[in-house]
Design a protein around this motif. Structure first.
Motif, PDB file in Angstrom:
ATOM      1  N   TYR A  70      19.487  44.873  42.036  1.00 12.57           N
ATOM      2  CA  TYR A  70      20.188  46.118  42.345  1.00 12.57           C
ATOM      3  C   TYR A  70      19.809  46.642  43.731  1.00 12.57           C
ATOM      4  N   TYR A  71      18.673  46.185  44.271  1.00 11.78           N
ATOM      5  CA  TYR A  71      18.306  46.553  45.636  1.00 11.78           C
ATOM      6  C   TYR A  71      19.244  45.884  46.643  1.00 11.78           C
ATOM      7  N   ASP A  72      19.742  44.705  46.282  1.00 11.56           N
ATOM      8  CA  ASP A  72      20.667  43.996  47.172  1.00 11.56           C
ATOM      9  C   ASP A  72      22.017  44.696  47.254  1.00 11.56           C
ATOM     10  N   ILE A  73      22.480  45.218  46.137  1.00 17.32           N
ATOM     11  CA  ILE A  73      23.827  45.794  46.131  1.00 17.32           C
ATOM     12  C   ILE A  73      23.840  47.285  46.448  1.00 17.32           C
ATOM     13  N   ARG A  74      22.728  47.980  46.212  1.00 20.98           N
ATOM     14  CA  ARG A  74      22.582  49.401  46.563  1.00 20.98           C
ATOM     15  C   ARG A  74      23.756  50.242  46.079  1.00 20.98           C
ATOM     16  N   LYS A  75      24.095  50.048  44.854  1.00 19.62           N
ATOM     17  CA  LYS A  75      25.221  50.756  44.278  1.00 19.62           C
ATOM     18  C   LYS A  75      24.988  50.897  42.787  1.00 19.62           C
ATOM     19  N   GLU A  76      25.380  52.011  42.235  1.00 21.11           N
ATOM     20  CA  GLU A  76      25.233  52.206  40.804  1.00 21.11           C
ATOM     21  C   GLU A  76      26.456  51.629  40.093  1.00 21.11           C
ATOM     22  N   ILE A  77      26.184  50.826  39.081  1.00 18.49           N
ATOM     23  CA  ILE A  77      27.263  50.178  38.335  1.00 18.49           C
ATOM     24  C   ILE A  77      27.245  50.718  36.912  1.00 18.49           C
ATOM     25  N   HIS A  78      28.398  51.163  36.461  1.00 17.50           N
ATOM     26  CA  HIS A  78      28.516  51.728  35.120  1.00 17.50           C
ATOM     27  C   HIS A  78      29.168  50.713  34.187  1.00 17.50           C
ATOM     28  N   GLY A  79      28.547  50.494  33.039  1.00 16.39           N
ATOM     29  CA  GLY A  79      29.101  49.557  32.071  1.00 16.39           C
ATOM     30  C   GLY A  79      28.827  48.120  32.476  1.00 16.39           C
ATOM     31  N   MET A  80      29.438  47.207  31.748  1.00 17.06           N
ATOM     32  CA  MET A  80      29.277  45.785  32.041  1.00 17.06           C
ATOM     33  C   MET A  80      30.430  45.326  32.929  1.00 17.06           C
ATOM     34  N   GLN A  81      30.118  44.792  34.098  1.00 17.11           N
ATOM     35  CA  GLN A  81      31.113  44.328  35.060  1.00 17.11           C
ATOM     36  C   GLN A  81      30.854  42.861  35.369  1.00 17.11           C
ATOM     37  N   ARG A  82      31.876  42.196  35.917  1.00 16.77           N
ATOM     38  CA  ARG A  82      31.778  40.754  36.137  1.00 16.77           C
ATOM     39  C   ARG A  82      32.407  40.365  37.477  1.00 16.77           C
ATOM     40  N   ARG A  84      36.662  34.507  42.861  1.00 13.98           N
ATOM     41  CA  ARG A  84      37.885  34.346  42.057  1.00 13.98           C
ATOM     42  C   ARG A  84      38.270  35.636  41.356  1.00 13.98           C
ATOM     43  N   ASP A  85      37.273  36.435  40.962  1.00 18.25           N
ATOM     44  CA  ASP A  85      37.543  37.682  40.254  1.00 18.25           C
ATOM     45  C   ASP A  85      36.412  38.651  40.570  1.00 18.25           C
ATOM     46  N   THR A  86      36.761  39.894  40.856  1.00 20.75           N
ATOM     47  CA  THR A  86      35.749  40.882  41.202  1.00 20.75           C
ATOM     48  C   THR A  86      36.163  42.258  40.699  1.00 20.75           C
ATOM     49  N   PHE A  87      35.191  43.105  40.494  1.00 21.11           N
ATOM     50  CA  PHE A  87      35.481  44.479  40.101  1.00 21.11           C
ATOM     51  C   PHE A  87      35.296  45.432  41.267  1.00 21.11           C
ATOM     52  N   PRO A 126      25.198  10.475  42.123  1.00 14.28           N
ATOM     53  CA  PRO A 126      25.551  11.869  42.388  1.00 14.28           C
ATOM     54  C   PRO A 126      26.996  11.987  42.871  1.00 14.28           C
ATOM     55  N   VAL A 127      27.687  13.001  42.366  1.00  9.41           N
ATOM     56  CA  VAL A 127      29.073  13.268  42.767  1.00  9.41           C
ATOM     57  C   VAL A 127      29.227  14.756  43.059  1.00  9.41           C
ATOM     58  N   ALA A 128      30.198  15.092  43.894  1.00  7.97           N
ATOM     59  CA  ALA A 128      30.532  16.490  44.157  1.00  7.97           C
ATOM     60  C   ALA A 128      31.341  17.024  42.985  1.00  7.97           C
ATOM     61  N   ILE A 129      31.145  18.301  42.670  1.00  8.40           N
ATOM     62  CA  ILE A 129      31.821  18.895  41.529  1.00  8.40           C
ATOM     63  C   ILE A 129      32.190  20.345  41.842  1.00  8.40           C
ATOM     64  N   ARG A 130      33.327  20.777  41.331  1.00  7.91           N
ATOM     65  CA  ARG A 130      33.734  22.177  41.466  1.00  7.91           C
ATOM     66  C   ARG A 130      33.091  22.946  40.323  1.00  7.91           C
ATOM     67  N   TYR A 131      32.517  24.113  40.636  1.00  3.03           N
ATOM     68  CA  TYR A 131      31.731  24.882  39.672  1.00  3.03           C
ATOM     69  C   TYR A 131      32.171  26.333  39.709  1.00  3.03           C
ATOM     70  N   THR A 132      32.258  26.971  38.557  1.00  3.17           N
ATOM     71  CA  THR A 132      32.588  28.385  38.468  1.00  3.17           C
ATOM     72  C   THR A 132      31.384  29.107  37.877  1.00  3.17           C
ATOM     73  N   LEU A 133      30.910  30.117  38.584  1.00  3.09           N
ATOM     74  CA  LEU A 133      29.733  30.862  38.167  1.00  3.09           C
ATOM     75  C   LEU A 133      30.107  32.307  37.866  1.00  3.09           C
ATOM     76  N   PRO A 134      30.029  32.717  36.597  1.00  2.00           N
ATOM     77  CA  PRO A 134      30.245  34.137  36.299  1.00  2.00           C
ATOM     78  C   PRO A 134      28.954  34.915  36.519  1.00  2.00           C
ATOM     79  N   ILE A 135      29.042  36.030  37.227  1.00  2.00           N
ATOM     80  CA  ILE A 135      27.897  36.903  37.450  1.00  2.00           C
ATOM     81  C   ILE A 135      28.205  38.214  36.744  1.00  2.00           C
ATOM     82  N   ILE A 136      27.356  38.565  35.785  1.00  2.00           N
ATOM     83  CA  ILE A 136      27.616  39.740  34.961  1.00  2.00           C
ATOM     84  C   ILE A 136      26.602  40.829  35.318  1.00  2.00           C
ATOM     85  N   PHE A 137      27.113  42.009  35.622  1.00  2.00           N
ATOM     86  CA  PHE A 137      26.282  43.171  35.916  1.00  2.00           C
ATOM     87  C   PHE A 137      26.260  44.057  34.683  1.00  2.00           C
ATOM     88  N   LYS A 138      25.065  44.450  34.269  1.00  2.00           N
ATOM     89  CA  LYS A 138      24.937  45.330  33.096  1.00  2.00           C
ATOM     90  C   LYS A 138      24.360  46.660  33.497  1.00  2.00           C
TER      91      LYS A 138
END
Length: 112
Positions: free
Chosen positions: A40-52, A71-74, A100-112
């Motif tokens: 939360y020090y990195d984002i310096r913003k108060e987040i209400h509820g669960m966001q993704r 791909r998706d942001t709040f 080893p092979v290259a691969i496409r990856y999707t990472l969900p980041i959830i803020f609580k």
């Protein structure tokens, strides 16, 4: 009719048994070596509820993150911080047939 079915069944078993085991594809998904740590020090913003935020990127054969995109942001004001942290992550590369092979990856980041 039963004889024909039994013959076809036996033929398929023989054909499957003749395939060598080495031709099967064994995959291993990437695992984080240096995880994406976002405080939360990195984002310096108060987040209400669960966001993704959902980030999509490519993990190359060395395990580096290439071309991350949101791909998706709040909240678009957080995108630059999230992309910067995702670029700092390091993964074990994905493996296909032991290489080893290259691969496409999707990472969900959830803020609580």
């Amino acid at each position: 009719m039963k004889t024909m079915f039994y013959t076809m069944l036996m033929l398929s078993v023989v054909l499957c048994a003749d395939k060598p085991y080495q031709d099967t594809i064994v995959t291993s998904l990437p695992k984080p070596i240096i995880p994406c740590e976002l405080s939360y020090y990195d984002i310096r913003k108060e987040i209400h509820g669960m966001q993704r935020i959902e980030v999509e990127f490519i993990i190359d054969t060395s395990g580096n993150v290439i071309n991350p995109i949101i791909r998706d942001t709040f909240d678009i004001s957080l995108n630059s911080v999230v992309l910067d942290k995702v670029r700092q992550t390091k993964y074990t590369p994905a493996l296909q047939n032991g290489k080893p092979v290259a691969i496409r990856y999707t990472l969900p980041i959830i803020f609580k």
